[in-house]
Design a protein around this motif. Structure first.
Motif, PDB file in Angstrom:
ATOM      1  N   PRO A 122      -7.479  58.467 -22.439  1.00 32.71           N
ATOM      2  CA  PRO A 122      -7.885  57.086 -22.135  1.00 32.71           C
ATOM      3  C   PRO A 122      -9.396  56.919 -21.921  1.00 32.71           C
ATOM      4  O   PRO A 122      -9.925  55.827 -22.075  1.00 32.71           O
ATOM      5  N   ILE A 123     -10.076  57.997 -21.585  1.00 39.82           N
ATOM      6  CA  ILE A 123     -11.508  57.919 -21.268  1.00 39.82           C
ATOM      7  C   ILE A 123     -12.372  58.111 -22.517  1.00 39.82           C
ATOM      8  O   ILE A 123     -13.316  57.351 -22.742  1.00 39.82           O
ATOM      9  N   ILE A 124     -12.061  59.133 -23.337  1.00 35.05           N
ATOM     10  CA  ILE A 124     -12.927  59.458 -24.482  1.00 35.05           C
ATOM     11  C   ILE A 124     -12.211  59.393 -25.827  1.00 35.05           C
ATOM     12  O   ILE A 124     -12.846  59.557 -26.858  1.00 35.05           O
ATOM     13  N   GLY A 125     -10.914  59.179 -25.841  1.00 31.40           N
ATOM     14  CA  GLY A 125     -10.165  59.062 -27.089  1.00 31.40           C
ATOM     15  C   GLY A 125      -9.590  60.392 -27.562  1.00 31.40           C
ATOM     16  O   GLY A 125     -10.126  61.460 -27.256  1.00 31.40           O
ATOM     17  N   GLN A 126      -8.504  60.289 -28.318  1.00 32.47           N
ATOM     18  CA  GLN A 126      -7.782  61.476 -28.771  1.00 32.47           C
ATOM     19  C   GLN A 126      -8.620  62.373 -29.673  1.00 32.47           C
ATOM     20  O   GLN A 126      -8.567  63.599 -29.556  1.00 32.47           O
ATOM     21  N   GLU A 127      -9.431  61.782 -30.539  1.00 31.85           N
ATOM     22  CA  GLU A 127     -10.224  62.588 -31.474  1.00 31.85           C
ATOM     23  C   GLU A 127     -11.213  63.496 -30.744  1.00 31.85           C
ATOM     24  O   GLU A 127     -11.337  64.685 -31.057  1.00 31.85           O
ATOM     25  N   GLN A 128     -11.914  62.950 -29.743  1.00 34.38           N
ATOM     26  CA  GLN A 128     -12.860  63.776 -28.995  1.00 34.38           C
ATOM     27  C   GLN A 128     -12.127  64.785 -28.114  1.00 34.38           C
ATOM     28  O   GLN A 128     -12.578  65.923 -27.954  1.00 34.38           O
ATOM     29  N   VAL A 129     -10.986  64.414 -27.551  1.00 33.63           N
ATOM     30  CA  VAL A 129     -10.188  65.357 -26.758  1.00 33.63           C
ATOM     31  C   VAL A 129      -9.802  66.550 -27.628  1.00 33.63           C
ATOM     32  O   VAL A 129      -9.973  67.705 -27.236  1.00 33.63           O
ATOM     33  N   THR A 142      -5.724  78.222 -21.334  1.00 35.68           N
ATOM     34  CA  THR A 142      -5.765  77.289 -22.478  1.00 35.68           C
ATOM     35  C   THR A 142      -4.505  76.429 -22.531  1.00 35.68           C
ATOM     36  O   THR A 142      -4.577  75.263 -22.934  1.00 35.68           O
ATOM     37  N   GLN A 143      -3.374  76.965 -22.092  1.00 36.18           N
ATOM     38  CA  GLN A 143      -2.155  76.145 -22.014  1.00 36.18           C
ATOM     39  C   GLN A 143      -2.333  75.018 -20.993  1.00 36.18           C
ATOM     40  O   GLN A 143      -1.929  73.878 -21.245  1.00 36.18           O
ATOM     41  N   LEU A 144      -2.941  75.347 -19.863  1.00 36.04           N
ATOM     42  CA  LEU A 144      -3.239  74.312 -18.868  1.00 36.04           C
ATOM     43  C   LEU A 144      -4.160  73.248 -19.463  1.00 36.04           C
ATOM     44  O   LEU A 144      -3.921  72.043 -19.293  1.00 36.04           O
ATOM     45  N   ALA A 145      -5.208  73.680 -20.155  1.00 35.16           N
ATOM     46  CA  ALA A 145      -6.145  72.729 -20.776  1.00 35.16           C
ATOM     47  C   ALA A 145      -5.428  71.816 -21.753  1.00 35.16           C
ATOM     48  O   ALA A 145      -5.670  70.602 -21.780  1.00 35.16           O
ATOM     49  N   ASN A 146      -4.537  72.380 -22.549  1.00 35.33           N
ATOM     50  CA  ASN A 146      -3.817  71.595 -23.555  1.00 35.33           C
ATOM     51  C   ASN A 146      -2.812  70.624 -22.946  1.00 35.33           C
ATOM     52  O   ASN A 146      -2.381  69.689 -23.620  1.00 35.33           O
ATOM     53  N   THR A 147      -2.472  70.815 -21.692  1.00 33.93           N
ATOM     54  CA  THR A 147      -1.635  69.852 -20.971  1.00 33.93           C
ATOM     55  C   THR A 147      -2.503  68.807 -20.273  1.00 33.93           C
ATOM     56  O   THR A 147      -2.250  67.603 -20.372  1.00 33.93           O
ATOM     57  N   ILE A 148      -3.528  69.268 -19.568  1.00 34.45           N
ATOM     58  CA  ILE A 148      -4.345  68.384 -18.733  1.00 34.45           C
ATOM     59  C   ILE A 148      -5.222  67.455 -19.568  1.00 34.45           C
ATOM     60  O   ILE A 148      -5.288  66.245 -19.311  1.00 34.45           O
ATOM     61  N   TRP A 149      -5.914  67.991 -20.549  1.00 32.48           N
ATOM     62  CA  TRP A 149      -6.904  67.202 -21.282  1.00 32.48           C
ATOM     63  C   TRP A 149      -6.327  65.980 -21.989  1.00 32.48           C
ATOM     64  O   TRP A 149      -6.854  64.875 -21.808  1.00 32.48           O
ATOM     65  N   PRO A 150      -5.283  66.111 -22.807  1.00 34.86           N
ATOM     66  CA  PRO A 150      -4.780  64.905 -23.491  1.00 34.86           C
ATOM     67  C   PRO A 150      -4.320  63.823 -22.507  1.00 34.86           C
ATOM     68  O   PRO A 150      -4.597  62.633 -22.699  1.00 34.86           O
ATOM     69  N   ASN A 159     -20.158  67.146 -34.114  1.00 34.86           N
ATOM     70  CA  ASN A 159     -19.089  66.389 -34.768  1.00 34.86           C
ATOM     71  C   ASN A 159     -19.160  64.892 -34.478  1.00 34.86           C
ATOM     72  O   ASN A 159     -18.160  64.200 -34.526  1.00 34.86           O
ATOM     73  N   GLY A 160     -20.368  64.397 -34.128  1.00 39.88           N
ATOM     74  CA  GLY A 160     -20.554  62.980 -33.843  1.00 39.88           C
ATOM     75  C   GLY A 160     -20.191  62.572 -32.427  1.00 39.88           C
ATOM     76  O   GLY A 160     -20.185  61.388 -32.108  1.00 39.88           O
ATOM     77  N   PHE A 161     -19.894  63.532 -31.554  1.00 41.15           N
ATOM     78  CA  PHE A 161     -19.487  63.233 -30.189  1.00 41.15           C
ATOM     79  C   PHE A 161     -20.607  63.537 -29.203  1.00 41.15           C
ATOM     80  O   PHE A 161     -21.446  64.401 -29.451  1.00 41.15           O
ATOM     81  N   VAL A 162     -20.589  62.805 -28.080  1.00 34.84           N
ATOM     82  CA  VAL A 162     -21.526  63.060 -26.989  1.00 34.84           C
ATOM     83  C   VAL A 162     -20.747  63.173 -25.684  1.00 34.84           C
ATOM     84  O   VAL A 162     -19.633  62.663 -25.566  1.00 34.84           O
TER      85      VAL A 162
END
Length: 167
Positions: free
Chosen positions: A32-39, A19-27, A153-156
């Motif tokens: 830039p691809i899906i926006g901070q809210e969906q990330v 999960t630490q890796l995910a929290n570094t990689i995903w944002p 949550n309104g995301f696809v």
């Protein structure tokens, strides 16, 4: 020669590392691809310790940390679905991308799939994730479908399905 190890995730500590890796990689990669809210939503919903633990314990998923020397540089999540190996999650830290670690990881997955007598690896990838799509295509994955899934949550997730035939 690229040398990495794949360590199956079985402990709480390993899940925390994942999960630490995910929290570094995903944002860094997906904002830039899906926006901070969906990330943020996807990290809280699909890449949190509770979700990963549940997938391992209740849904048959296997997770592997990708280790270079002693450093975790990424992770993989897979599940067997319809006689294929479904690559649910595959993420590598930015400094290690485009250096061959992805290709070695796919070779590991090919071996894993064959060990279960599976003949195909499938995955989904965001349609706007062009560099990743190109990387998969260089490793012989083919786009086989377009998928759009409501994830709440309104995301696809607006994805391509890609497949690699192993025979």
């Amino acid at each position: 020669m690229i040398k990495i190890n794949f360590v199956q995730v079985t402990t709480t500590e390993q899940i925390d590392t994942l999960t630490q890796l995910a929290n570094t990689i995903w944002p860094e990669h997906y904002t830039p691809i899906i926006g901070q809210e969906q990330v943020d939503y996807m990290l809280e919903t699909f890449h949190c310790a509770d979700s990963i633990s549940s997938e391992i314990k209740n849904k048959g998923y296997e997770y592997f940390l990708i280790i270079k020397d002693t450093t975790p540089i990424g992770y993989i999540g897979v599940n067997i679905e319809d006689k294929t190996l479904f690559l649910s999650k595959f993420y590598i830290l930015l400094p290690y991308r485009k250096k061959g670690f992805g290709r070695v990881s796919i070779d590991f997955l090919k071996h894993l799939a064959r060990s279960f007598d599976l003949t195909k690896i499938t995955l989904t990838v965001n349609k706007k994730n062009e560099d990743t799509i190109t990387a998969y295509q260089k490793m012989s994955f083919k786009i086989t479908a377009e998928l759009c899934a409501d994830i709440g949550n309104g995301f696809v997730m607006d994805d391509y399905k890609m497949e690699l035939n192993l025979i």
